[in-house]
Motif scaffolding. Structure first.
Motif, PDB file in Angstrom:
ATOM      1  N   ILE A 126      41.467  64.141  24.747  1.00 42.41           N
ATOM      2  CA  ILE A 126      40.656  64.035  25.945  1.00 42.41           C
ATOM      3  C   ILE A 126      40.743  62.623  26.521  1.00 42.41           C
ATOM      4  CG2 ILE A 126      38.538  63.440  24.720  1.00 42.41           C
ATOM      5  CD1 ILE A 126      38.742  65.858  27.709  1.00 42.41           C
ATOM      6  N   SER A 127      41.108  61.658  25.675  1.00 45.65           N
ATOM      7  CA  SER A 127      41.381  60.287  26.094  1.00 45.65           C
ATOM      8  C   SER A 127      42.373  59.704  25.103  1.00 45.65           C
ATOM      9  CB  SER A 127      40.103  59.443  26.144  1.00 45.65           C
ATOM     10  OG  SER A 127      39.581  59.246  24.844  1.00 45.65           O
ATOM     11  N   GLU A 130      40.754  59.671  21.573  1.00 49.19           N
ATOM     12  CA  GLU A 130      39.868  60.755  21.151  1.00 49.19           C
ATOM     13  C   GLU A 130      40.588  62.092  21.176  1.00 49.19           C
ATOM     14  OE1 GLU A 130      35.550  62.788  22.306  1.00 49.19           O
ATOM     15  OE2 GLU A 130      36.314  61.063  23.443  1.00 49.19           O
ATOM     16  N   GLU A 187      30.306  70.558  26.214  1.00 47.71           N
ATOM     17  CA  GLU A 187      30.526  69.116  26.433  1.00 47.71           C
ATOM     18  C   GLU A 187      31.998  68.827  26.704  1.00 47.71           C
ATOM     19  OE1 GLU A 187      30.020  64.766  24.229  1.00 47.71           O
ATOM     20  OE2 GLU A 187      29.524  66.608  23.149  1.00 47.71           O
ATOM     21  N   LEU A 188      32.885  69.431  25.898  1.00 46.62           N
ATOM     22  CA  LEU A 188      34.315  69.252  26.135  1.00 46.62           C
ATOM     23  C   LEU A 188      34.672  69.743  27.531  1.00 46.62           C
ATOM     24  CD1 LEU A 188      37.262  68.694  25.221  1.00 46.62           C
ATOM     25  CD2 LEU A 188      37.316  71.066  24.408  1.00 46.62           C
ATOM     26  N   SER A 190      32.847  70.035  30.261  1.00 46.77           N
ATOM     27  CA  SER A 190      32.347  69.155  31.310  1.00 46.77           C
ATOM     28  C   SER A 190      33.223  67.915  31.465  1.00 46.77           C
ATOM     29  CB  SER A 190      30.899  68.753  30.996  1.00 46.77           C
ATOM     30  OG  SER A 190      30.420  67.829  31.948  1.00 46.77           O
ATOM     31  N   ARG A 191      33.577  67.292  30.361  1.00 48.49           N
ATOM     32  CA  ARG A 191      34.395  66.079  30.412  1.00 48.49           C
ATOM     33  C   ARG A 191      35.811  66.382  30.881  1.00 48.49           C
ATOM     34  NH1 ARG A 191      34.241  63.349  24.798  1.00 48.49           N
ATOM     35  NH2 ARG A 191      35.416  61.777  25.953  1.00 48.49           N
ATOM     36  N   TYR A 192      36.348  67.522  30.456  1.00 49.91           N
ATOM     37  CA  TYR A 192      37.706  67.904  30.835  1.00 49.91           C
ATOM     38  C   TYR A 192      37.797  68.168  32.340  1.00 49.91           C
ATOM     39  CZ  TYR A 192      42.029  70.722  30.825  1.00 49.91           C
ATOM     40  OH  TYR A 192      43.286  71.217  31.080  1.00 49.91           O
ATOM     41  N   GLN A 194      35.797  67.115  34.658  1.00 47.68           N
ATOM     42  CA  GLN A 194      35.568  65.864  35.374  1.00 47.68           C
ATOM     43  C   GLN A 194      36.834  65.028  35.419  1.00 47.68           C
ATOM     44  OE1 GLN A 194      32.847  64.942  37.029  1.00 47.68           O
ATOM     45  NE2 GLN A 194      33.711  62.960  37.633  1.00 47.68           N
ATOM     46  N   ALA A 195      37.546  64.969  34.286  1.00 47.22           N
ATOM     47  CA  ALA A 195      38.809  64.220  34.248  1.00 47.22           C
ATOM     48  C   ALA A 195      39.841  64.847  35.183  1.00 47.22           C
ATOM     49  CB  ALA A 195      39.341  64.169  32.821  1.00 47.22           C
ATOM     50  N   GLN A 215      38.567  56.672  36.815  1.00 53.88           N
ATOM     51  CA  GLN A 215      37.163  56.781  37.218  1.00 53.88           C
ATOM     52  C   GLN A 215      36.467  55.444  36.965  1.00 53.88           C
ATOM     53  OE1 GLN A 215      34.874  59.845  35.236  1.00 53.88           O
ATOM     54  NE2 GLN A 215      33.376  59.932  36.892  1.00 53.88           N
TER      55      GLN A 215
END
Length: 229
Positions: A126-127, A130, A187-188, A190-192, A194-195, A215
């Motif tokens: 995801i980054s 991470e 949670e994954l 939402s972050r994915y 957004q990215a 971002q």
């Protein structure tokens, strides 16, 4: 380089050799990549061949075919700036007595969205630092200027717009289904998503496809592999 490793018998001596790639930088903008073959001899790791791949070359994939090392790369073409390679090639090396010898490269054309279209990519990081937690799954597919996939819980879909330079893309109008899942998956997701909405381009890192996103002044990458890797 992390994430890239091949193993095969390349010189007719057992045990098999390890094929790895190395990065080297002296602190400037350039980053040299090297191909290295390491053998185990009398209990010691011995470098039996190293070859310069190039400056700021992107490694798409690698394999061993008929005792030869094949690397799919994105490298600087005749009219490319050093920062922005866009020529896709397959380069081949053989292990010989005096080290690695390179054969004639095979040109694959210019980097474009077609380079990554039509195949399902599975999110691994995801980054940069991470990894995706075990048991969670997120995917991505590009087809005909559209993007879709699984975001960890729900399916998503959106549009793709290419930029002026090879590898420049933005993703827009991203929507998704509305199913509820356990908190970790949500949670994954939402972050994915957004990215994805902040993606500015794509490239390759150590054999993995990378979407670059920005971002609040921070630049990061989503890293993908094929599901069968």
């Amino acid at each position: 380089m992390e994430d890239f490793y091949l193993r095969a018998d390349l010189d007719g001596e057992w045990p098999a050799e390890a094929v790895i790639t190395l990065w080297e930088t002296s602190g400037g903008s350039g980053v040299n990549s090297y191909l290295a073959v390491v053998a185990r001899r009398d209990g010691r790791a011995v470098n039996i061949g190293t070859a310069l791949i190039g400056d700021r070359v992107q490694l798409r994939a690698g394999r061993i075919v008929d005792e030869r090392i094949e690397l799919d790369l994105v490298q600087q073409g005749p009219n490319d700036a050093a920062c922005c390679p866009a020529e896709t090639v397959t380069r081949v090396w053989e292990v010989e007595e005096d080290g690695l010898q390179e054969a004639e490269p095979r040109n694959r054309g210019r980097l474009s969205l077609a380079t990554i279209e039509g195949q399902e990519w599975q999110l691994k990081r995801i980054s940069q630092d991470e990894a995706v937690p075990d048991g969670l799954n997120a995917t991505l597919v590009f087809i005909n200027d559209r993007v879709s996939g699984h975001a960890g819980c729900n399916s998503y879909f959106g549009t793709v717009t290419t930029g002026n330079k090879p590898g420049d893309i933005t993703l827009g109008h991203i929507g998704s289904t509305r199913m509820a899942c356990p908190p970790e998956a949500m949670e994954l997701e939402s972050r994915y998503l957004q990215a994805l909405s902040n993606v500015t381009g794509f490239g390759f890192l150590n054999g993995r496809m990378a979407l670059i996103w920005q971002q609040d002044g921070v630049v990061e990458t989503l890293r993908f592999t094929h599901p069968d890797e």
